[in-house]
Design a protein around this motif. Structure first.
Motif, PDB file in Angstrom:
ATOM      1  N   ASP A 649       0.832  -1.214   0.000  1.00 31.89           N
ATOM      2  CA  ASP A 649       0.000   0.000   0.000  1.00 31.89           C
ATOM      3  C   ASP A 649       0.856   1.249   0.000  1.00 31.89           C
ATOM      4  OD1 ASP A 649      -2.041  -1.804   0.261  1.00 31.89           O
ATOM      5  OD2 ASP A 649      -2.457  -1.366   2.388  1.00 31.89           O
ATOM      6  N   ALA A 737      -6.340  -2.336  -8.149  1.00 34.72           N
ATOM      7  CA  ALA A 737      -7.142  -2.239  -6.938  1.00 34.72           C
ATOM      8  C   ALA A 737      -7.194  -0.800  -6.442  1.00 34.72           C
ATOM      9  CB  ALA A 737      -6.568  -3.155  -5.868  1.00 34.72           C
ATOM     10  N   LYS A 738      -6.077  -0.109  -6.560  1.00 33.39           N
ATOM     11  CA  LYS A 738      -5.994   1.283  -6.092  1.00 33.39           C
ATOM     12  C   LYS A 738      -6.936   2.182  -6.885  1.00 33.39           C
ATOM     13  CE  LYS A 738      -2.518   4.796  -5.026  1.00 33.39           C
ATOM     14  NZ  LYS A 738      -1.063   5.135  -5.099  1.00 33.39           N
ATOM     15  N   GLU A 740      -9.710   1.422  -8.044  1.00 35.78           N
ATOM     16  CA  GLU A 740     -11.067   1.152  -7.574  1.00 35.78           C
ATOM     17  C   GLU A 740     -11.273   1.590  -6.129  1.00 35.78           C
ATOM     18  OE1 GLU A 740     -11.658  -3.009  -8.133  1.00 35.78           O
ATOM     19  OE2 GLU A 740     -11.587  -2.914 -10.318  1.00 35.78           O
ATOM     20  N   LYS A 742      -9.526   0.441  -3.606  1.00 30.77           N
ATOM     21  CA  LYS A 742      -9.375  -0.745  -2.787  1.00 30.77           C
ATOM     22  C   LYS A 742      -7.897  -1.064  -2.558  1.00 30.77           C
ATOM     23  CE  LYS A 742     -13.705  -2.835  -4.395  1.00 30.77           C
ATOM     24  NZ  LYS A 742     -14.336  -4.021  -5.023  1.00 30.77           N
ATOM     25  N   LYS A 761      -7.486 -10.868  -2.388  1.00 33.21           N
ATOM     26  CA  LYS A 761      -8.799 -10.254  -2.546  1.00 33.21           C
ATOM     27  C   LYS A 761      -8.651  -8.738  -2.423  1.00 33.21           C
ATOM     28  CE  LYS A 761     -13.458 -10.333  -0.497  1.00 33.21           C
ATOM     29  NZ  LYS A 761     -14.291 -10.923   0.589  1.00 33.21           N
ATOM     30  N   ALA A 762      -9.325  -8.024  -3.290  1.00 32.00           N
ATOM     31  CA  ALA A 762      -9.330  -6.556  -3.216  1.00 32.00           C
ATOM     32  C   ALA A 762     -10.493  -6.132  -2.324  1.00 32.00           C
ATOM     33  CB  ALA A 762      -9.479  -5.951  -4.605  1.00 32.00           C
ATOM     34  N   VAL A 763     -10.198  -5.359  -1.281  1.00 33.28           N
ATOM     35  CA  VAL A 763     -11.236  -4.962  -0.333  1.00 33.28           C
ATOM     36  C   VAL A 763     -11.294  -3.447  -0.244  1.00 33.28           C
ATOM     37  CG1 VAL A 763     -11.018  -7.066   1.021  1.00 33.28           C
ATOM     38  CG2 VAL A 763      -9.664  -5.084   1.640  1.00 33.28           C
ATOM     39  N   GLY A 764     -12.524  -2.950  -0.058  1.00 32.33           N
ATOM     40  CA  GLY A 764     -12.731  -1.518   0.009  1.00 32.33           C
ATOM     41  C   GLY A 764     -12.796  -1.021   1.436  1.00 32.33           C
ATOM     42  N   GLU A 766     -15.155  -0.113   3.280  1.00 30.62           N
ATOM     43  CA  GLU A 766     -16.250  -0.628   4.108  1.00 30.62           C
ATOM     44  C   GLU A 766     -15.940  -1.991   4.706  1.00 30.62           C
ATOM     45  OE1 GLU A 766     -16.491  -2.682   0.275  1.00 30.62           O
ATOM     46  OE2 GLU A 766     -16.140  -0.588   0.849  1.00 30.62           O
ATOM     47  N   ASP A 767     -14.910  -2.630   4.205  1.00 29.91           N
ATOM     48  CA  ASP A 767     -14.556  -3.981   4.686  1.00 29.91           C
ATOM     49  C   ASP A 767     -13.700  -3.878   5.948  1.00 29.91           C
ATOM     50  OD1 ASP A 767     -13.095  -6.601   4.890  1.00 29.91           O
ATOM     51  OD2 ASP A 767     -14.179  -7.001   3.019  1.00 29.91           O
ATOM     52  N   PHE A 770      -9.859  -3.785   5.548  1.00 27.97           N
ATOM     53  CA  PHE A 770      -9.234  -2.742   4.733  1.00 27.97           C
ATOM     54  C   PHE A 770      -7.995  -2.148   5.410  1.00 27.97           C
ATOM     55  CE2 PHE A 770      -8.846   1.719   3.365  1.00 27.97           C
ATOM     56  CZ  PHE A 770      -8.756   1.558   1.991  1.00 27.97           C
TER      57      PHE A 770
END
Length: 821
Positions: A649, A737-738, A740, A742, A761-764, A766-767, A770
């Motif tokens: 990240d 992912a970035k 999006e 995520k 897994k790509a997570v946003g 709200e997850d 994250f």
């Protein structure tokens, strides 16, 4: 009058004899005093050995030399300290005894046999010497002395070597004596006289019995038994260091304790003093100012139970068969024939179905008991109305005794749960109608464990956990340091004593049954020549060291050790481990572990296998036990991958992030083991099985974060170099992912129905996963109770310190189970 009896250790040497005289003189200032003395320590054994040697044709030269080495220094040392002590006179008396013994030994050698009257005379010469020495010492200290002859006072019935005193007849004899009120009265212990005036012995613990009888016939105000311990303890203080000194106890409690093996008093000693209600005080010659134990009609009401006693060398005899039910007079015939065989029965129990009667006898009487039963029931045995007589040797009886047990509830359950906690099987149970004692027949090899466990349950706030730690790499070494740091605090605040009994690495081990000094373990392992630690060694450790609450802590990643947990639990171990291999083996082995744990009443704790120090397993088990049901699980279960993906990240490449994790010690020695995803798959399988899914490792869909060709290499450096080839491709995934909004995470998933997978897994935002970075673990449980907002457990899930803390927490949970039991 007060009657004071002193045992053999109290008159073992000159200084101790002086101590006894001091006690006698101080007591005589207040009240008329009578002393009953045993032979000096070791003398009676020498005299018994002399008899055996003479029967074997020996001239007993060794025995006479051994006797001389005890008695002659005792006399000469007293002569040196007290000028008025007529040592020559006492030595002359001793030499007369030796001459008489030599004459009788010669006769035994010539005849090849020894009449009981001669054996009785020889065996009690030690007491005669004690009286001669003490009377001269008291006179040297300007005290008046009156020696009375037990043969003339104690009227006995029975055999020459095992007689009992007729108290009523002895009272009449004693009334004829004229006792000088100013004199200290001395009487030999261990012997008396039959109705023909012949010397007889009073058998085992005869000197105590002599004192009790003298107290009864003289109507003494108290009988004092002076020995080498401070009084009666809740159990043998040599076996249990924190045994409790009992201040007061009743005659009946003392009788029960002594009957079932307590060494301080013999049941025959208690009978005369209880009959005439004479208090009995148990005192220590080496600590005369100590309070001691008072045995009287009153007891200490503050203690429900007074002690744990054990009786070893017992055989259990079972008489059973289809013909027993309804057979009138069966029990009467059985016990009558045992009585005719002159066999004493220690314990009796009968099944409610009337199919069998079980009783215990001293092992030396087992053959005579069997012969008597087979003779009495010859017809029934031939007709198969009775089964063959069954005898089980090498048994012991453990008993818990206390006056307060008659009204207290839960004593029996506490007693038997304590035995179960120590992994001890009970063969038979008996409780007297008085309700003052409960007894259980167990294997003789388990006595130490039984006494320790029962004493802990009834008397001690101390809880001992004995650890065998295998594997002293990162987690094992951290665990040892945590134990060393926290041990004193746990003992002080919670009464928990953690003892590290054994520590093993891959090449050797060190052990100490009373506990190793943790700070020395590393050095000791380097110098150890013991060789590799084995499961057989672990089993021997339990048996040889009589460990009550042993815990096998497996800090390795070994398959072979993980597959030995069944054997270890059967041997008596609880098992605590961060090793995932056992719980991810075949489903049959997984269920077998739980079945054996339940059957053997052992605990298998493995919290650190999933979340290191996070409370994952226990939380999940509690939810399921409360009726919850898993709907979906998502989790980041690798601290290493959490750290690596967090660096992604921040813009680092996969190879850079992995190298950083490796250099900081966050990864496995070879980072490939983390990147393959199998470690996560094993953790996921453990969780899935906890939820009731019958899965194997092959049922888990595992996605490797990169193509396996980039993980090739014989060591970490080669893998890290090859991993650079995956950087470009992986950077594209991160960027996508970035865009999006995520981030990429390596996520383990369980769907409703048991489908399990782990992969990228790509997570946003709200997850709940994250923001999980930096080596954290996060486990999200959506369940019947926790929805739509899931239950999330989050925290550091990697690192030796955290994992060791999880293992330590599991170890301390075993202490809670011990107390509950």
């Amino acid at each position: 009058m007060r009657v004071l009896k002193f045992g053999g250790t109290s008159v073992a040497d000159a200084q101790r004899v002086i101590n006894v005289s001091e006690i006698a003189i101080n007591t005589s200032i207040q009240v008329q005093t009578a002393l009953v003395l045993s032979a000096p320590a070791g003398v009676t054994n020498i005299l018994v050995s002399m008899l055996k040697s003479a029967l074997a044709g020996s001239d007993c030269k060794n025995e006479f030399n051994a006797l001389d080495q005890i008695i002659r220094p005792l006399i000469t040392n007293l002569s040196a300290q007290y000028p008025k002590f007529e040592g020559e006179k006492v030595l002359a008396f001793y030499e007369d005894i030796v001459s008489e013994l030599q004459r009788r030994v010669s006769g035994i050698t010539l005849l090849g046999s020894c009449p009981d009257p001669v054996a009785a005379y020889i065996e009690c010469r030690g007491e005669a010497l004690s009286i001669a020495i003490m009377s001269e010492l008291l006179r040297a200290r300007e005290q008046q002395v009156q020696v009375i002859d037990p043969v003339e006072i104690l009227v006995c019935d029975g055999k020459f070597l095992e007689s009992s005193v007729d108290i009523e007849a002895s009272i009449e004899r004693f009334k004829r004596l004229t006792i000088d009120p100013k004199a200290i009265v001395l009487m030999s212990g261990f012997c008396g006289g039959n109705r023909q005036g012949q010397l007889v012995l009073l058998g085992r613990n005869g000197s105590d019995y002599s004192a009790a009888c003298l107290a009864a016939v003289s109507k003494a105000q108290c009988c004092e038994i002076w020995t080498d311990v401070d009084g009666v303890y809740s159990c043998d203080p040599r076996a249990v260091p924190d045994a409790v000194l009992l201040r007061r106890m009743s005659y009946k409690e003392a009788m029960e304790l002594s009957y079932f093996g307590a060494k301080v008093l013999h049941p025959r000693t208690i009978t005369p003093i209880a009959q005439y209600r004479i208090p009995c005080l148990i005192k220590n010659t080496l600590n005369p100012q100590g309070e001691g134990t008072l045995i009287s009609e009153e007891t200490d009401r503050n203690l429900i139970t007074k002690g744990i006693s054990d009786l070893k060398n017992v055989s259990m005899i079972n008489v059973s068969g289809p013909g027993m039910k309804g057979m009138v007079g069966m029990a009467g015939r059985l016990f009558s024939c045992i009585s005719r065989a002159n066999v004493s029965i220690v314990l009796i129990t009968q099944s409610s179905s009337e199919y069998s009667i079980t009783f215990c006898v001293h092992s030396e009487d087992a053959f005579a008991a069997r012969s008597a039963i087979e003779e009495e029931f010859k017809l029934e045995l031939n007709a198969h109305l009775l089964d063959p007589i069954e005898i089980q040797d090498k048994k012991a009886i453990i008993s818990v005794v206390g006056e307060g047990m008659r009204t207290a509830k839960g004593v029996s359950s506490k007693f038997f749960r304590a035995l179960a906690q120590a992994n001890i099987n009970v063969n038979a149970i008996a409780q007297g109608s008085s309700e003052r004692s409960i007894s259980a027949v167990i294997d003789g090899s388990k006595v130490s464990e039984a006494v320790f466990s029962c004493h802990t349950a009834f008397f001690s706030g101390r809880q001992i956990i004995d650890l065998i730690i295998v594997g002293v790499g990162g987690v094992g070494s951290a665990l040892l340091k945590q134990i060393e740091k926290q041990r004193d605090e746990l003992k002080k605040r919670n009464g928990i004593e953690i003892r590290v009994i054994c520590v093993a690495n891959s090449t050797s081990f060190v052990k100490d049954p009373v506990g190793l000094k943790i700070e020395q373990v590393e050095t000791m392992l380097k110098g150890s020549q013991n060789g590799p630690f084995t499961i057989e060694e672990a089993k021997r450790l339990v048996d040889d060291s009589h460990l009550v609450n042993p815990v096998f802590v497996d800090c390795t990643s070994s398959d072979s050790i993980a597959l030995s947990y069944l054997e270890l639990m059967q041997a008596g171990y609880h098992v605590v481990t961060p090793n995932k291999k056992a719980n991810t083996n075949s489903y049959e082995y997984y269920t077998g572990l739980r079945n054996i744990a339940q059957k053997c009443r052992r605990k298998f704790y493995y919290e650190a296998t999933v979340g290191a120090g996070l409370p994952v397993i226990n939380t999940l088990q509690n939810l399921l036990a409360a009726g919850d049901r898993l709907i979906e699980f998502n989790g980041i279960m690798s601290g290493t991958l959490s750290y690596i993906f967090g660096l992604l990240d921040e813009g680092k490449s996969l190879s850079q992030a992995t190298k950083d994790a490796y250099e900081r010690g966050y990864s496995e020695p070879n980072p490939r083991d983390d990147l393959e995803g199998m470690d996560v798959a094993r953790k996921l399988l453990i969780l899935a099985r906890e939820c009731g899914y019958k899965l194997d490792l092959s049922d888990i869909e595992v996605e490797c974060p990169v193509d396996v060709k980039y993980l090739e290499g014989n060591n970490a450096q080669e893998v890290l170099e090859n991993l650079k080839g995956a950087d470009e491709e992986f950077a594209k995934k991160v960027e996508l992912a970035k865009q999006e909004g995520k981030v990429l995470r390596y996520v383990a998933t369980i769907k409703d129905g048991g489908k399990c997978s782990c992969g990228i897994k790509a997570v946003g935002p709200e997850d709940p996963l994250f923001k999980v970075v930096g080596g954290e673990n996060a486990l999200s449980f959506t369940s019947a109770y926790y929805q739509p907002i899931p239950l999330v457990i989050r925290g550091y899930g990697a690192g030796t310190e955290v994992t060791a803390a999880g293992v330590f927490s599991d170890i301390l949970r075993l202490q809670n189970w011990t107390r509950e039991a």
